[in-house]
Write an enzyme that holds these catalytic residues in place. Sequence first.
Site, PDB file in Angstrom:
ATOM      1  N   ILE A   1      89.143  76.657  32.829  1.00 54.73           N
ATOM      2  CA  ILE A   1      89.985  76.914  31.646  1.00 54.73           C
ATOM      3  C   ILE A   1      90.601  78.319  31.724  1.00 54.73           C
ATOM      4  O   ILE A   1      91.787  78.502  31.448  1.00 54.73           O
ATOM      5  CB  ILE A   1      89.184  76.713  30.333  1.00 54.73           C
ATOM      6  CG1 ILE A   1      88.536  75.319  30.324  1.00 54.73           C
ATOM      7  CG2 ILE A   1      90.088  76.901  29.109  1.00 54.73           C
ATOM      8  CD1 ILE A   1      87.633  75.032  29.134  1.00 54.73           C
TER       9      ILE A   1
ATOM     10  N   ASP B   1      86.233  88.238  37.550  1.00 56.88           N
ATOM     11  CA  ASP B   1      85.444  87.060  37.933  1.00 56.88           C
ATOM     12  C   ASP B   1      84.634  87.413  39.173  1.00 56.88           C
ATOM     13  O   ASP B   1      85.091  88.194  40.010  1.00 56.88           O
ATOM     14  CB  ASP B   1      86.383  85.882  38.240  1.00 56.88           C
ATOM     15  CG  ASP B   1      85.703  84.533  38.052  1.00 56.88           C
ATOM     16  OD1 ASP B   1      86.151  83.754  37.198  1.00 56.88           O
ATOM     17  OD2 ASP B   1      84.705  84.261  38.768  1.00 56.88           O
TER      18      ASP B   1
ATOM     19  N   TYR C   1      71.654  77.070  26.876  1.00 58.40           N
ATOM     20  CA  TYR C   1      73.116  77.179  26.842  1.00 58.40           C
ATOM     21  C   TYR C   1      73.625  77.172  25.409  1.00 58.40           C
ATOM     22  O   TYR C   1      74.393  78.037  24.984  1.00 58.40           O
ATOM     23  CB  TYR C   1      73.711  75.998  27.627  1.00 58.40           C
ATOM     24  CG  TYR C   1      75.218  75.941  27.622  1.00 58.40           C
ATOM     25  CD1 TYR C   1      75.958  76.693  28.517  1.00 58.40           C
ATOM     26  CD2 TYR C   1      75.904  75.103  26.732  1.00 58.40           C
ATOM     27  CE1 TYR C   1      77.346  76.631  28.519  1.00 58.40           C
ATOM     28  CE2 TYR C   1      77.285  75.040  26.735  1.00 58.40           C
ATOM     29  CZ  TYR C   1      78.000  75.803  27.626  1.00 58.40           C
ATOM     30  OH  TYR C   1      79.369  75.742  27.623  1.00 58.40           O
TER      31      TYR C   1
ATOM     32  N   PHE D   1      76.433  56.301  33.773  1.00 57.44           N
ATOM     33  CA  PHE D   1      75.124  56.462  33.135  1.00 57.44           C
ATOM     34  C   PHE D   1      75.169  55.816  31.755  1.00 57.44           C
ATOM     35  O   PHE D   1      75.753  56.367  30.825  1.00 57.44           O
ATOM     36  CB  PHE D   1      74.743  57.942  33.055  1.00 57.44           C
ATOM     37  CG  PHE D   1      74.695  58.608  34.399  1.00 57.44           C
ATOM     38  CD1 PHE D   1      73.937  58.055  35.430  1.00 57.44           C
ATOM     39  CD2 PHE D   1      75.419  59.756  34.662  1.00 57.44           C
ATOM     40  CE1 PHE D   1      73.891  58.654  36.690  1.00 57.44           C
ATOM     41  CE2 PHE D   1      75.384  60.366  35.913  1.00 57.44           C
ATOM     42  CZ  PHE D   1      74.620  59.815  36.926  1.00 57.44           C
TER      43      PHE D   1
ATOM     44  N   GLY E   1      68.602  62.390  26.965  1.00 50.05           N
ATOM     45  CA  GLY E   1      69.208  63.340  26.019  1.00 50.05           C
ATOM     46  C   GLY E   1      70.710  63.183  25.861  1.00 50.05           C
ATOM     47  O   GLY E   1      71.342  63.953  25.141  1.00 50.05           O
TER      48      GLY E   1
HETATM   49  C1  UD1 Z   1      78.854  68.108  27.682  1.00 45.38           C
HETATM   50  C2  UD1 Z   1      78.515  69.113  28.749  1.00 45.38           C
HETATM   51  C3  UD1 Z   1      77.047  69.067  28.993  1.00 45.38           C
HETATM   52  C4  UD1 Z   1      76.299  69.319  27.675  1.00 45.38           C
HETATM   53  C5  UD1 Z   1      76.790  68.400  26.559  1.00 45.38           C
HETATM   54  C6  UD1 Z   1      76.194  68.850  25.231  1.00 45.38           C
HETATM   55  C7  UD1 Z   1      80.457  69.244  30.212  1.00 45.38           C
HETATM   56  C8  UD1 Z   1      81.050  68.892  31.519  1.00 45.38           C
HETATM   57  N1  UD1 Z   1      79.217  68.776  29.962  1.00 45.38           N
HETATM   58  O1  UD1 Z   1      78.326  66.907  28.159  1.00 45.38           O
HETATM   59  O2  UD1 Z   1      76.737  70.024  29.976  1.00 45.38           O
HETATM   60  O3  UD1 Z   1      74.932  69.043  27.840  1.00 45.38           O
HETATM   61  O4  UD1 Z   1      78.214  68.462  26.478  1.00 45.38           O
HETATM   62  O5  UD1 Z   1      77.091  68.919  24.232  1.00 45.38           O
HETATM   63  O6  UD1 Z   1      81.053  69.938  29.405  1.00 45.38           O
HETATM   64  N2  UD1 Z   1      78.668  60.457  33.004  1.00 45.38           N
HETATM   65  C9  UD1 Z   1      78.603  59.338  33.818  1.00 45.38           C
HETATM   66  N3  UD1 Z   1      78.696  59.513  35.167  1.00 45.38           N
HETATM   67  C10 UD1 Z   1      78.866  60.733  35.755  1.00 45.38           C
HETATM   68  C11 UD1 Z   1      78.933  61.883  34.905  1.00 45.38           C
HETATM   69  C12 UD1 Z   1      78.831  61.694  33.535  1.00 45.38           C
HETATM   70  O7  UD1 Z   1      78.457  58.195  33.345  1.00 45.38           O
HETATM   71  O8  UD1 Z   1      78.939  60.831  36.988  1.00 45.38           O
HETATM   72  C13 UD1 Z   1      78.590  60.263  31.538  1.00 45.38           C
HETATM   73  C14 UD1 Z   1      77.550  61.139  30.872  1.00 45.38           C
HETATM   74  O9  UD1 Z   1      76.268  60.533  30.945  1.00 45.38           O
HETATM   75  C15 UD1 Z   1      78.112  61.223  29.459  1.00 45.38           C
HETATM   76  C16 UD1 Z   1      79.609  61.188  29.663  1.00 45.38           C
HETATM   77  O10 UD1 Z   1      79.816  60.689  30.986  1.00 45.38           O
HETATM   78  O11 UD1 Z   1      77.711  60.104  28.718  1.00 45.38           O
HETATM   79  C17 UD1 Z   1      80.279  62.545  29.542  1.00 45.38           C
HETATM   80  O12 UD1 Z   1      79.585  63.453  30.403  1.00 45.38           O
HETATM   81  P1  UD1 Z   1      80.014  64.990  30.570  1.00 45.38           P
HETATM   82  O13 UD1 Z   1      81.371  65.070  31.112  1.00 45.38           O
HETATM   83  O14 UD1 Z   1      78.912  65.689  31.305  1.00 45.38           O
HETATM   84  O15 UD1 Z   1      80.130  65.526  29.076  1.00 45.38           O
HETATM   85  P2  UD1 Z   1      79.039  65.567  27.889  1.00 45.38           P
HETATM   86  O16 UD1 Z   1      78.017  64.506  28.015  1.00 45.38           O
HETATM   87  O17 UD1 Z   1      79.800  65.586  26.620  1.00 45.38           O
END
Ligand code: UD1
Length: 316
Positions: A12, A31, A144, A210, A278
């Site tokens: 960002i 950075d 975090y 997932f 979680g």
């Molecule tokens: C975001 C944060 C995460 C934090 C969470 C808490 C980011 C990138 N991640 O997670 O670190 O713990 O907010 O508010 O900002 N998924 C898949 N396959 C993959 C990767 C992800 O199915 O290979 C799914 C995850 O399980 C989730 C969804 O995609 O259900 C979004 O994942 P992610 O992009 O990590 O975002 P957050 O879960 O919102």
Amino acid sequence: MNYLITGGAGFIGSSLANHLAYNGHSVTVMDDFSMGKRENIESNRIRLIEADVRDLDTLETIFENEQFDYIFLFAAIASVADSVERPIETHNINFETILQTLELARRTQKTLKRVIFTSSAAVYGDEPTLPKREESVIRPLTPYAVDKFAAEKYTLLYNNLYNLPTSAVRFFNVYGLRQNPASVYSGVLSIISKQFIKLLNHEKAEFNMFGDGKQTRDFVFINDVINALLLIAESNESKGEVYNVGAGKYTSLNEIIEVFEEVADVKLPINYRQARDGDIKDSYADISKLASLGYKPKYTINEGIKEYFTELLSHP
Ligand code: UD1
């Protein structure tokens, strides 16, 4: 205008730095390239200071030698999973350096228009009420999230106690060019788009889903995020305030994959896996506070993904 951007080589931060430099502003990026990449900085007009934000001497020299109009604080351990592995380091980087920077700014910056601290929707934790308003229950569940919330509060305190003009933002799920797909904990849209690029290159690709793919997130395109940041930085009303930055809409992962399949005109093989421990089911932002400053997202999810994918194809 004169801008300082810590963590300005990350996803960002570098997008903002490039945008500002392109529009003729003077930009300094600090950075250490622990997460950010040198190649993210696309303008040779950007001044790069390679240093860790924990390096107080460097910070002090920068602040004592220059007056900035705007300071954006992005430098952080950006992965929640990393913060769980390294709570002390997270606290030093994500909290203490912010407090030190605020204090330095209070002491040295005489013409500052705004300091913007970048926080996260992670502060809301797993409390299920939706959409999330800035005044919703805060339930930080990881180092975090605790540090982001504390740093956000200190940022706003500096406005209220010391008259240092500050604002804070809580990012929802930002996506766009330069988001690094390297880790399984990277933003899911960067992971998905990488698989589509592989498919277009006739390489083997698949996506680990997932859960059932019905989980939803508020995905917001980087161009809208940059507009939001500048709007908040330049508004008077936003002083001492925190804002959700999202699109104000929710989209499931299954819908996201469909949009990508349409844009790339190819099918992505999906491996369904157990939901992550979680993992929250749904998340989205109430953006009415930001809208009251004049913000309106320009990109629907379809338009954002299309633009993102087109940019990716032209930035191999
Ligand atoms: C975001 C944060 C995460 C934090 C969470 C808490 C980011 C990138 N991640 O997670 O670190 O713990 O907010 O508010 O900002 N998924 C898949 N396959 C993959 C990767 C992800 O199915 O290979 C799914 C995850 O399980 C989730 C969804 O995609 O259900 C979004 O994942 P992610 O992009 O990590 O975002 P957050 O879960 O919102």
